[in-house]
Design a protein around this motif. Structure first.
Motif, PDB file in Angstrom:
ATOM      1  N   GLY A 179       3.604   3.506   0.000  1.00 20.88           N
ATOM      2  CA  GLY A 179       4.588   2.427  -0.031  1.00 20.88           C
ATOM      3  C   GLY A 179       5.696   2.553   1.002  1.00 20.88           C
ATOM      4  O   GLY A 179       6.710   1.866   0.909  1.00 20.88           O
ATOM      5  N   LYS A 180       5.509   3.381   2.035  1.00 18.95           N
ATOM      6  CA  LYS A 180       6.556   3.559   3.038  1.00 18.95           C
ATOM      7  C   LYS A 180       6.803   2.259   3.809  1.00 18.95           C
ATOM      8  O   LYS A 180       7.942   1.818   3.959  1.00 18.95           O
ATOM      9  CB  LYS A 180       6.155   4.667   4.033  1.00 18.95           C
ATOM     10  N   THR A 181       5.705   1.659   4.298  1.00 18.77           N
ATOM     11  CA  THR A 181       5.847   0.424   5.064  1.00 18.77           C
ATOM     12  C   THR A 181       6.420  -0.681   4.186  1.00 18.77           C
ATOM     13  O   THR A 181       7.275  -1.461   4.625  1.00 18.77           O
ATOM     14  CB  THR A 181       4.479   0.011   5.634  1.00 18.77           C
ATOM     15  N   THR A 182       5.968  -0.731   2.941  1.00 22.58           N
ATOM     16  CA  THR A 182       6.474  -1.744   2.019  1.00 22.58           C
ATOM     17  C   THR A 182       7.990  -1.594   1.848  1.00 22.58           C
ATOM     18  O   THR A 182       8.725  -2.583   1.912  1.00 22.58           O
ATOM     19  CB  THR A 182       5.760  -1.611   0.661  1.00 22.58           C
TER      20      THR A 182
ATOM     21  N   GLY B  20      -0.427   5.087   2.041  1.00 24.59           N
ATOM     22  CA  GLY B  20      -0.552   4.198   0.887  1.00 24.59           C
ATOM     23  C   GLY B  20       0.497   4.428  -0.182  1.00 24.59           C
ATOM     24  O   GLY B  20       0.399   3.865  -1.266  1.00 24.59           O
TER      25      GLY B  20
HETATM   26  N1  ADP Z   1       0.378  -7.597   0.928  1.00 16.86           N
HETATM   27  C1  ADP Z   1      -0.142  -6.691   0.066  1.00 16.86           C
HETATM   28  N2  ADP Z   1      -0.931  -7.089  -0.958  1.00 16.86           N
HETATM   29  C2  ADP Z   1      -1.438  -6.190  -1.811  1.00 16.86           C
HETATM   30  N3  ADP Z   1      -1.262  -4.878  -1.728  1.00 16.86           N
HETATM   31  C3  ADP Z   1      -0.496  -4.402  -0.725  1.00 16.86           C
HETATM   32  C4  ADP Z   1       0.092  -5.279   0.238  1.00 16.86           C
HETATM   33  N4  ADP Z   1       0.790  -4.526   1.125  1.00 16.86           N
HETATM   34  C5  ADP Z   1       0.641  -3.241   0.735  1.00 16.86           C
HETATM   35  N5  ADP Z   1      -0.135  -3.175  -0.372  1.00 16.86           N
HETATM   36  C6  ADP Z   1      -0.474  -1.949  -1.106  1.00 16.86           C
HETATM   37  O1  ADP Z   1       0.701  -1.249  -1.356  1.00 16.86           O
HETATM   38  C7  ADP Z   1       0.503   0.141  -1.170  1.00 16.86           C
HETATM   39  C8  ADP Z   1       1.499   0.700  -0.184  1.00 16.86           C
HETATM   40  O2  ADP Z   1       1.196   0.238   1.112  1.00 16.86           O
HETATM   41  P1  ADP Z   1       2.044   0.643   2.398  1.00 16.86           P
HETATM   42  O3  ADP Z   1       3.461   0.340   2.144  1.00 16.86           O
HETATM   43  O4  ADP Z   1       1.435  -0.001   3.576  1.00 16.86           O
HETATM   44  O5  ADP Z   1       1.780   2.212   2.480  1.00 16.86           O
HETATM   45  P2  ADP Z   1       2.143   3.247   3.635  1.00 16.86           P
HETATM   46  O6  ADP Z   1       2.892   2.522   4.687  1.00 16.86           O
HETATM   47  O7  ADP Z   1       2.936   4.309   2.949  1.00 16.86           O
HETATM   48  O8  ADP Z   1       0.848   3.806   4.114  1.00 16.86           O
HETATM   49  C9  ADP Z   1      -0.924   0.353  -0.743  1.00 16.86           C
HETATM   50  O9  ADP Z   1      -1.681   0.756  -1.861  1.00 16.86           O
HETATM   51  C10 ADP Z   1      -1.340  -1.021  -0.273  1.00 16.86           C
HETATM   52  O10 ADP Z   1      -2.697  -1.206  -0.567  1.00 16.86           O
END
Ligand code: ADP
Ligand code: MG
Lengths: 265, 423
Positions: free
Chosen positions: A46-49, A44
């Motif tokens: 933000g790595k994937t983001t 959570g």
């Molecule tokens: N489309 C979205 N809408 C709202 N919140 C999002 C969305 N995508 C990711 N998030 C939030 O952004 C944060 C980072 O998510 P993500 O990048 O998936 O984390 P990781 O890959 O590091 O586990 C998380 O708190 C997630 O809930």
């Protein structure tokens, strides 16, 4: 080539209930051409983001992605992706999956066949060329995913926990393969992982991210990837620096997660 | 009631017999049979093929037993209707109290025979109550007017039958026949019906097979069986294809474009729960009851199912596959043809199977309402002439064809989308 620049990127998700999530805040990173960067952090953070922004699937609310002096707007073939699992095209054979990129470009079959043969050799799947991908094991499927990505000859390869769904033994073998491919092709790679060991073994450079808001917490330059190219990964793990770094980072991430738990209660 | 009871007894009896017989054989030792927890483990319950076979035999057995079929020996038949001769005496009473007796002989014959009415013997009758002979078909009844039994001009009333007193509305059993007195004082002769079904309710299996052969050779009402079934199939296929041609692109458009989705969502969601049969009256008003109407109806039946299937197929695409394809340099058109279409094929096939089933049911129903040729038309015409054997044959054929369509679709599915459920 001048590499990849992540320039002061912030991402804020507006939620339907009126609130918002600050997934990334002022993240800046520079990658030299041919560098292997591993990204580590609690779930959570933000790595994937971040990876989706670099890939061009998401537009950041602030900041820019600059590849080879050009600003990135959408997805493109110069940035290849390897996902955790389930991103292969199960209606195509292994060969068709790997030649997908060249086929989309309209490359003549003779040329693309050569590329496919070479890559399947490299990842050790020559005998499975005409098999359906769903007949392969999880590890083999990830080999296909790597080969498919390389067949398109991207400048940068973005991997989002590519080995995360594999069992421990397969995972070790695949880590060796990733290192080998990196050395042979000289690609710039961003590798996201959950595993501290994997991040240490594979990354020339390692960034640890912290959550809420997602940001870069600490950066390391590591010698292990270069060692691992020529040696057994097991041997590298015995390196005294390796275990001290591992303990240090594990403690760091533990603390972050503890902090998150504390805030939720 | 009796049939249900026999059916339950057959079920239990066959189960016990099977368990008993199979206990003599060495139990097989594959994985499932070694499971000790089977109650509650759905995967451990396999259809017992012996039960399936016995089940089908049981249905034919009951069918044969209760129709007096020649397929099974006659000692297994349910008691049939009374056939033969029976007689009873009756007594008529004058207002003055004088009584006289007469005898009625009933000749009960099978429905297929037509005996000539026998004449009364010449034995002179002395009193006012006369003897009589009647012929009655099995399962039928015969009314004997009190005027034929009692001399004209005599004010006598029938007061007892077979030694038991009777009054209007009552029934007296005399051996193999019931005698009922009508409100006017006449006698109705009703032979025992037994437990078997009259052919007009349920014909014997061999009669149905006989009809099948006859109709496939000579046709029914100048239309061959092949033509009837062919017309129904032709309508289904035409309506289904039209539904696919419009429905699949519409579903894709709804899955890919917000304006299309917004525009057609209310229409699709509204039309989806409307059963196609409910549209028949409107279709008749708009398109008439003949070919155009029927094919429009089937088109509508298939349309919504295919639209929803295609839409579900698009929304079922894993986003990582689309992302991967874009990162490999695919254009929108290539994403469509190389990723979205193949990925949605399993959903579309599932929809197509449902749509074919619905269309097949709808076409038969529409033909019941109006058609010149077709499976539904054949059975509704036969039912008007009480040709129950044709009706039953038609129903069985409709069932077999519907099942056949489904099997063909499944074979096509396995062949064309082997990756179904493997993503
Ligand atoms: N489309 C979205 N809408 C709202 N919140 C999002 C969305 N995508 C990711 N998030 C939030 O952004 C944060 C980072 O998510 P993500 O990048 O998936 O984390 P990781 O890959 O590091 O586990 C998380 O708190 C997630 O809930
Ligand atoms: Mg993630």
């Amino acid at each position: 080539m001048s590499g990849l620049e992540i320039d002061n990127v912030s991402m804020r998700f507006e939620l339907p209930d009126g609130g918002h999530v600050q997934a990334l805040k002022n993240v800046s990173l520079d990658l030299k051409s041919g560098e292997l960067l591993s990204v580590l952090g609690p779930s959570g953070c933000g790595k994937t983001t971040l990876l989706n922004i670099v890939a061009g699937f998401l537009a950041p609310t602030e900041g820019n992605i600059i590849l080879n002096d050009k600003k990135v707007y959408g997805p493109g073939p110069e940035r290849g992706m390897v996902f955790q699992q389930g991103a292969l095209f199960e209606w195509m054979s292994v060969r068709k999956n790997v030649s997908f990129g060249p086929d989309m470009k309209g490359m003549p079959k003779k040329e693309s066949d050569e590329i496919v043969d070479h890559l399947l050799d490299t990842v050790g799947l020559q005998d499975f060329k005409e098999k359906a991908v769903y007949e392969l094991s999880g590890g083999m499927q990830q080999r296909v995913a790597l080969a498919r990505c390389l067949a398109n000859d991207p400048d940068v390869i973005l991997m989002d926990e590519p080995l995360g769904a594999l069992d421990a033994l397969t995972r070790e073998k695949m880590q060796g393969l990733v290192l080998k491919l990196w050395k042979e092709t000289g690609k710039t790679i961003i590798l996201i992982t959950h595993s501290v060991e994997e991040a240490l073994l594979l990354g020339e450079r390692l960034v640890v991210m912290a959550p809420r808001p997602g940001r870069i917490h600490k950066e390391y330059n590591l010698p292990f990837a270069d060692l691992g190219v020529n040696a057994d990964l097991r041997e590298v793990k015995k390196h005294p620096d390796f275990s001290s770094k591992r303990e240090e980072i594990l403690t760091m991430i533990w603390d972050m997660e503890e902090e998150i738990m504390g805030r939720q209660e | 009631m009796i049939i249900l009871l026999i059916y339950v007894l057959l079920f239990i009896g066959a189960m016990i017999a099977y368990k008993f017989v199979s206990s003599f054989f060495r139990p097989s030792s594959d994985f499932t049979s070694l499971k000790t927890v089977t109650f509650g483990d759905e995967s451990a319950v396999r259809a017992n093929r012996a039960a399936s076979i016995i089940s089908i035999i049981a249905i034919f057995f009951i069918w044969s037993a209760f129709t007096g079929s020649s397929l099974i020996p006659s000692f297994l038949h349910a008691p049939g209707p009374f056939v033969g001769k029976a007689n009873f005496t009756y007594e008529a009473t004058l207002p003055s109290g004088d009584k006289d007796q007469g005898t009625v002989e009933a000749i009960v014959h099978p429905l297929s025979e037509k005996p000539e009415t026998p004449s009364l013997g010449a034995n002179a009758e002395d009193g006012f109550a006369n003897d009589n002979i009647v012929t009655v078909g099995a399962w039928r009844s015969k009314l004997i007017s009190s005027k034929t039994l009692i001399d004209s001009g005599v004010e006598a009333k029938i007061t007892s039958v077979g030694g038991k007193s009777i009054s209007p509305g009552e029934t007296v059993n005399v051996g193999d026949i019931d005698v009922r007195m009508t409100s006017k004082g006449s006698l109705s002769v009703e032979p025992e019906k037994g437990w078997q079904m009259e052919a007009i309710w349920l014909p014997a299996p061999e009669a149905v097979v006989g009809r099948l052969i006859e109709i496939s050779l000579h046709g029914y009402q100048n239309v061959t069986l092949f033509e009837n079934l062919g017309w129904s199939l032709y309508r289904v296929i035409l309506g289904f294809i039209a539904g696919c041609i419009v429905g699949i692109p519409l579903g894709y458009a709804m899955g890919l474009n917000d304006w299309f989705r917004g525009w057609f969502d209310p229409i699709v969601e509204f039309m989806r729960p409307v059963p196609p049969l409910a549209l028949i009256p409107l279709i008749i008003i708009w398109f008439g009851i003949w070919e155009t109407g029927k094919i429009s109806l089937l088109f509508l039946a298939a349309l919504w199912i295919m639209t929803i299937a295609a839409r579900a197929g698009v929304s079922g695409v894993k986003i990582s596959k689309v992302h991967a394809a874009y990162s490999l340099g695919a254009s929108k058109r290539q994403i469509m043809s190389k990723v979205i279409v193949p990925n949605s094929l399993p959903e579309i096939f599932t929809g197509a199977r449902v749509a074919m089933g619905v269309c097949w049911g709808t076409v038969v129903a529409a033909e019941l309402v109006a058609a010149e040729k077709g499976a539904g038309k054949m059975i509704i015409a036969a039912s008007k002439f009480q040709n129950t054997d044709i009706v039953i044959m038609g129903i069985i054929l409709i069932g077999i064809i519907g099942y056949g369509i489904d099997i063909l679709m499944r074979i096509a599915e396995n062949w064309l989308v082997p990756w179904k459920g493997k993503g």
